[in-house]
Write an enzyme that holds these catalytic residues in place. Structure first.
Site, PDB file in Angstrom:
ATOM      1  N   SER A 203       0.840  -1.185   0.000  1.00 17.55           N
ATOM      2  CA  SER A 203       0.000   0.000   0.000  1.00 17.55           C
ATOM      3  C   SER A 203       0.886   1.250   0.000  1.00 17.55           C
ATOM      4  O   SER A 203       1.672   1.442  -0.920  1.00 17.55           O
ATOM      5  CB  SER A 203      -0.966  -0.035   1.198  1.00 17.55           C
ATOM      6  OG  SER A 203      -1.955   0.964   1.087  1.00 17.55           O
ATOM      7  N   GLU A 300      -2.156  -2.837  -7.859  1.00 18.54           N
ATOM      8  CA  GLU A 300      -3.377  -3.026  -7.075  1.00 18.54           C
ATOM      9  C   GLU A 300      -3.851  -1.653  -6.645  1.00 18.54           C
ATOM     10  O   GLU A 300      -3.108  -0.678  -6.670  1.00 18.54           O
ATOM     11  CB  GLU A 300      -3.120  -3.931  -5.866  1.00 18.54           C
ATOM     12  CG  GLU A 300      -2.154  -3.369  -4.831  1.00 18.54           C
ATOM     13  CD  GLU A 300      -2.810  -2.471  -3.795  1.00 18.54           C
ATOM     14  OE1 GLU A 300      -4.039  -2.552  -3.608  1.00 18.54           O
ATOM     15  OE2 GLU A 300      -2.088  -1.674  -3.176  1.00 18.54           O
ATOM     16  N   HIS A 370      -5.741  -5.308  -1.306  1.00 16.44           N
ATOM     17  CA  HIS A 370      -6.306  -4.989  -0.002  1.00 16.44           C
ATOM     18  C   HIS A 370      -7.453  -5.939   0.334  1.00 16.44           C
ATOM     19  O   HIS A 370      -8.625  -5.564   0.357  1.00 16.44           O
ATOM     20  CB  HIS A 370      -6.781  -3.538   0.015  1.00 16.44           C
ATOM     21  CG  HIS A 370      -5.676  -2.539   0.120  1.00 16.44           C
ATOM     22  ND1 HIS A 370      -4.851  -2.220  -0.936  1.00 16.44           N
ATOM     23  CD2 HIS A 370      -5.261  -1.778   1.160  1.00 16.44           C
ATOM     24  CE1 HIS A 370      -3.980  -1.302  -0.550  1.00 16.44           C
ATOM     25  NE2 HIS A 370      -4.206  -1.012   0.715  1.00 16.44           N
TER      26      HIS A 370
END
Length: 403
Positions: A203, A300, A370
């Site tokens: 992330s 992502e 996630h």
């Protein structure tokens, strides 16, 4: 946005971020370098001098010179302090940290946001210990400062301490969230260059990992974070991380239990780079984004609708990054629902618009992103993408991320 090329000793210097221009600027009659605009910040940087030889168009390097890195607007210009000329940095050779074992000590840091609740961090620390690791905390506690896990200086100092601590074999991030970009320009990676350690997170940690790779060539793991996945050390992410870093790695599919899905068929082999799409987009125009030439890009995202993902991919397209990569692997694009009664493209239509005409293989459905059950993905290792026309695709890892 990109100035004309100047010259140094009869050599034509490359403009900033020339790797995102096609074709390379023409080499003509030597001219004086551009007049530099007012500069907003400066810091000392040691990096190779990259020049374009007017005789053969090839790059020539003069390593070991000291430069000042000046930030103007959203760009970084490297100025040779001896000649006051702008030069282009070059990514270093790849390096790898030692493998991890039951006696390894992991350092815990929070360079971005604080844990979401009081239980997740102690539970994650227990999970690390149950896996056999010794745990060394970077700070006694992580009190939130707004959306940050402490002040910028606290988070920067913690990272530097862990990178320099000889007791630490790997560095695990508490969670992502936001905050790495605020300290990225002040990070000194020299300790990790001298004594490599595995850096683990995903992330917001994408920015830290890509900058680390750009500046040192050190591979890392986009994988389980202490207050997110490690409360359950038997989760797929934690188990897969252990398989990647225990020194018994065998080349083969990254996800040995589930294949990916072909969007665009083809074959590609290259260095695996990527992570969170928003963070990659924000690194464009900075000195922290690695050279993507020939890379397999994995992506992502969370909380971004197709319209927002469209804009992020447009940024990658407009800077030329999508023209350089050898393949694309898409993980989860979660929490992307469009509001009711809102006109929108689908996410797959957006992917088709940006990747369909590149002439490279593209796959989706990598179990990465996630959500709870996901694989850990090594950054900076050689990989192979095989996307068959029958709809099945496989991303394989060709070398261990540790040594």
């Amino acid at each position: 946005m990109i100035g004309d090329a100047g010259t140094i000793d009869g050599m034509t210097k490359l403009p900033m971020f020339d790797r995102y221009r096609d074709p390379l600027p023409a080499v003509g009659v030597p001219q004086a370098g551009p007049v530099l605009p007012p500069l907003s910040r400066k810091r000392a940087i040691r990096t190779p001098n990259c020049l374009l030889d007017p005789q053969n168009g090839q790059q020539r390097f003069q390593p070991g010179q000291v430069f000042g890195g000046y930030i103007h607007r959203d760009q970084v210009s490297y100025i040779d302090q001896a000649t006051n000329q702008s030069v282009q940095p070059v990514s270093p050779d790849r390096t790898f940290a030692p493998s991890l074992g039951p006696a390894s000590t992991v350092g815990v840091i929070a360079p971005a946001s604080a844990p979401r609740n009081e239980r997740s961090l102690p539970e994650g620390l227990d999970g690390l210990r149950s896996a056999g690791f010794q745990v060394l905390m970077g700070r006694e506690s992580y009190e939130a400062v707004g959306y940050l896990a402490g002040t910028d200086q606290e988070r920067l100092d913690e990272l530097h301490r862990m990178m320099s601590d000889d007791r630490v074999d790997a560095i695990f991030c508490v969670r992502g969230g936001y905050g790495v970009l605020r300290i990225l320009d002040q990070i000194d990676f020299s300790a990790l260059a001298a004594a490599p350690k595995v850096l683990v997170g995903y992330s917001d940690i994408t920015a830290l990992q890509l900058s680390l790779f750009k500046q040192t060539g050190l591979a890392s793991i986009s994988g389980p974070m202490v207050a997110v996945e490690w409360p359950n050390p038997l989760s797929l992410s934690c188990r897969h991380f252990m398989d990647l870093t225990n020194g018994r790695f065998q080349p083969g599919p990254l996800d040995r239990d589930q294949t990916q899905t072909t969007l665009i068929p083809g074959r590609a082999e290259g260095v695996l780079l990527g992570g969170n799409l928003s963070l990659i987009s924000r690194l464009i125009g900075t000195r922290h984004l690695p050279d993507m030439q020939g890379a397999i890009l994995f992506l992502e995202e969370i909380g971004e609708t197709p319209y927002r993902v469209d804009g992020l991919l447009a940024q990658l397209q407009l800077c030329g990054l999508l023209d350089e990569i050898a393949g694309v692997v898409l993980g989860g694009f979660t929490e992307a629902d469009v509001a009711e009664n809102t006109s929108s493209l689908t996410m797959e239509q957006v992917f088709e618009d940006y990747f369909g005409d590149l002439g490279i293989p593209v796959a989706k459905d990598l179990r990465y992103g996630h959500f709870p059950e996901k694989v850990a993905v090594p950054i900076g290792v050689r990989a192979k993408l095989e996307a068959d026309s029958n709809g099945s695709a496989v991303l394989s890892i060709l070398e261990s991320p540790v040594r």
